[in-house]
Motif scaffolding. Structure first.
Motif, mmCIF file in Angstrom:
data_model
loop_
_atom_site.group_PDB
_atom_site.id
_atom_site.type_symbol
_atom_site.label_atom_id
_atom_site.label_comp_id
_atom_site.label_asym_id
_atom_site.label_seq_id
_atom_site.Cartn_x
_atom_site.Cartn_y
_atom_site.Cartn_z
ATOM 1 N N ASP A 257 36.560 -30.745 -15.112
ATOM 2 C CA ASP A 257 36.446 -31.781 -16.138
ATOM 3 C C ASP A 257 37.840 -32.331 -16.429
ATOM 4 O OD1 ASP A 257 35.488 -33.398 -18.201
ATOM 5 O OD2 ASP A 257 35.447 -31.773 -19.657
ATOM 6 N N LEU A 258 37.929 -33.625 -16.640
ATOM 7 C CA LEU A 258 39.229 -34.252 -16.899
ATOM 8 C C LEU A 258 39.793 -33.844 -18.254
ATOM 9 C CD1 LEU A 258 41.515 -36.202 -16.235
ATOM 10 C CD2 LEU A 258 40.063 -38.075 -17.020
ATOM 11 N N LEU A 259 38.974 -33.937 -19.302
ATOM 12 C CA LEU A 259 39.465 -33.682 -20.656
ATOM 13 C C LEU A 259 38.955 -32.348 -21.182
ATOM 14 C CD1 LEU A 259 38.895 -37.242 -22.158
ATOM 15 C CD2 LEU A 259 40.983 -36.307 -21.143
ATOM 16 N N MET A 260 39.888 -31.410 -21.330
ATOM 17 C CA MET A 260 39.571 -30.107 -21.894
ATOM 18 C C MET A 260 40.730 -29.668 -22.781
ATOM 19 S SD MET A 260 37.730 -27.826 -18.892
ATOM 20 C CE MET A 260 38.180 -26.321 -19.687
ATOM 21 N N ILE B 184 33.434 -38.052 -10.122
ATOM 22 C CA ILE B 184 32.019 -38.238 -10.437
ATOM 23 C C ILE B 184 31.884 -38.489 -11.935
ATOM 24 C CG2 ILE B 184 29.725 -37.174 -10.481
ATOM 25 C CD1 ILE B 184 30.499 -35.563 -8.043
ATOM 26 N N ASN B 185 31.128 -39.533 -12.274
ATOM 27 C CA ASN B 185 30.899 -39.864 -13.676
ATOM 28 C C ASN B 185 29.851 -38.954 -14.301
ATOM 29 O OD1 ASN B 185 32.612 -42.172 -13.729
ATOM 30 N ND2 ASN B 185 31.036 -43.309 -12.650
ATOM 31 N N LYS B 186 30.097 -38.578 -15.557
ATOM 32 C CA LYS B 186 29.065 -37.934 -16.353
ATOM 33 C C LYS B 186 28.221 -39.045 -16.964
ATOM 34 C CE LYS B 186 31.569 -33.778 -17.785
ATOM 35 N NZ LYS B 186 32.130 -33.068 -18.940
ATOM 36 N N PRO B 187 26.948 -38.895 -17.195
ATOM 37 C CA PRO B 187 26.186 -37.693 -16.905
ATOM 38 C C PRO B 187 25.961 -37.515 -15.413
ATOM 39 C CG PRO B 187 24.727 -39.400 -17.743
ATOM 40 C CD PRO B 187 26.125 -39.940 -17.810
ATOM 41 N N SER C 31 43.131 -43.068 -12.124
ATOM 42 C CA SER C 31 44.196 -43.198 -11.139
ATOM 43 C C SER C 31 45.095 -41.960 -11.159
ATOM 44 C CB SER C 31 45.003 -44.463 -11.424
ATOM 45 O OG SER C 31 46.098 -44.570 -10.561
ATOM 46 N N ASP C 32 45.402 -41.494 -12.357
ATOM 47 C CA ASP C 32 46.213 -40.284 -12.496
ATOM 48 C C ASP C 32 45.531 -39.081 -11.837
ATOM 49 O OD1 ASP C 32 48.049 -41.767 -13.920
ATOM 50 O OD2 ASP C 32 47.468 -40.955 -15.890
ATOM 51 N N SER C 33 44.202 -39.039 -11.907
ATOM 52 C CA SER C 33 43.454 -37.942 -11.292
ATOM 53 C C SER C 33 43.628 -37.946 -9.773
ATOM 54 C CB SER C 33 41.969 -38.045 -11.640
ATOM 55 O OG SER C 33 41.776 -37.890 -13.024
ATOM 56 N N TYR C 34 43.544 -39.128 -9.183
ATOM 57 C CA TYR C 34 43.739 -39.216 -7.730
ATOM 58 C C TYR C 34 45.178 -38.876 -7.355
ATOM 59 C CZ TYR C 34 39.078 -40.986 -6.882
ATOM 60 O OH TYR C 34 37.717 -41.089 -6.777
ATOM 61 N N GLU C 35 46.127 -39.304 -8.168
ATOM 62 C CA GLU C 35 47.528 -38.961 -7.908
ATOM 63 C C GLU C 35 47.763 -37.459 -8.038
ATOM 64 O OE1 GLU C 35 50.234 -41.361 -10.209
ATOM 65 O OE2 GLU C 35 49.229 -43.207 -9.585
ATOM 66 N N VAL D 195 35.105 -40.298 -18.799
ATOM 67 C CA VAL D 195 36.226 -41.198 -19.057
ATOM 68 C C VAL D 195 36.137 -42.406 -18.128
ATOM 69 C CG1 VAL D 195 38.733 -41.433 -18.893
ATOM 70 C CG2 VAL D 195 37.739 -39.380 -19.889
ATOM 71 N N MET D 196 36.251 -43.595 -18.683
ATOM 72 C CA MET D 196 36.174 -44.820 -17.890
ATOM 73 C C MET D 196 37.543 -45.492 -17.732
ATOM 74 S SD MET D 196 33.218 -44.736 -16.996
ATOM 75 C CE MET D 196 31.979 -45.935 -16.687
ATOM 76 N N ASP D 197 38.558 -44.956 -18.377
ATOM 77 C CA ASP D 197 39.893 -45.533 -18.336
ATOM 78 C C ASP D 197 40.461 -45.486 -16.916
ATOM 79 O OD1 ASP D 197 43.056 -44.804 -18.606
ATOM 80 O OD2 ASP D 197 42.430 -46.289 -20.107
ATOM 81 N N SER D 198 40.778 -46.643 -16.363
ATOM 82 C CA SER D 198 41.237 -46.703 -14.968
ATOM 83 C C SER D 198 42.576 -45.996 -14.766
ATOM 84 C CB SER D 198 41.307 -48.153 -14.488
ATOM 85 O OG SER D 198 42.204 -48.886 -15.280
ATOM 86 N N LYS D 199 43.437 -45.984 -15.756
ATOM 87 C CA LYS D 199 44.725 -45.292 -15.642
ATOM 88 C C LYS D 199 44.522 -43.785 -15.523
ATOM 89 C CE LYS D 199 49.238 -44.540 -16.156
ATOM 90 N NZ LYS D 199 49.679 -43.658 -15.092
#
Length: 122
Positions: free
Chosen positions: A53-56, A101-104, A90-94, A83-87
């Protein structure tokens, strides 16, 4: 393939475990709702793929991915978030993820990613 799931919502962990084991026929070898615990377990269990998960609280998903990639660059990561924020994406891919994958989460979407995983990461 062996999966590890890191998400602060136990319900998401249960859903992902069900999808991974029943729909795509892979094995979940561990999970955690705590990033620091996840970090140590991932190093110990050596999964092929980590769903994170991105935000924990305590440590965000991008930090976890970066730190693990520095130590084990052969682990593949799938970021899962609403999270829909493109920045932030992008940070996740970097940081080193392979897929976002988008929730839900649903079984069909995960099946598509299974096909990609099997094709590119045998």
């Amino acid at each position: 393939m062996n999966f590890y799931i890191a998400d602060d919502d136990i319900n998401i962990v249960k859903i992902l475990t069900s999808i991974v084991e029943e729909t795509v026929n892979f094995e979940v070898i561990g999970s955690s709702c705590n990033r620091k615990e996840a970090f140590n377990e991932i190093l110990l269990l050596k999964p092929d793929i980590v769903c994170v998960d991105l935000l924990m609280p305590v440590m965000d998903g991008n930090t976890l991915v970066k730190q693990l990639k520095e130590l084990k660059d052969n682990i593949y990561f799938i970021m899962i978030s609403q999270v829909m924020d493109s920045k932030l994406r992008s940070d996740s891919y970097e940081a080193g993820i392979e897929f976002f994958i988008n929730k839900p989460i649903n079984k069909i979407l995960f099946q598509l990613h299974k096909n990609l995983i099997s094709t590119y990461y045998p």
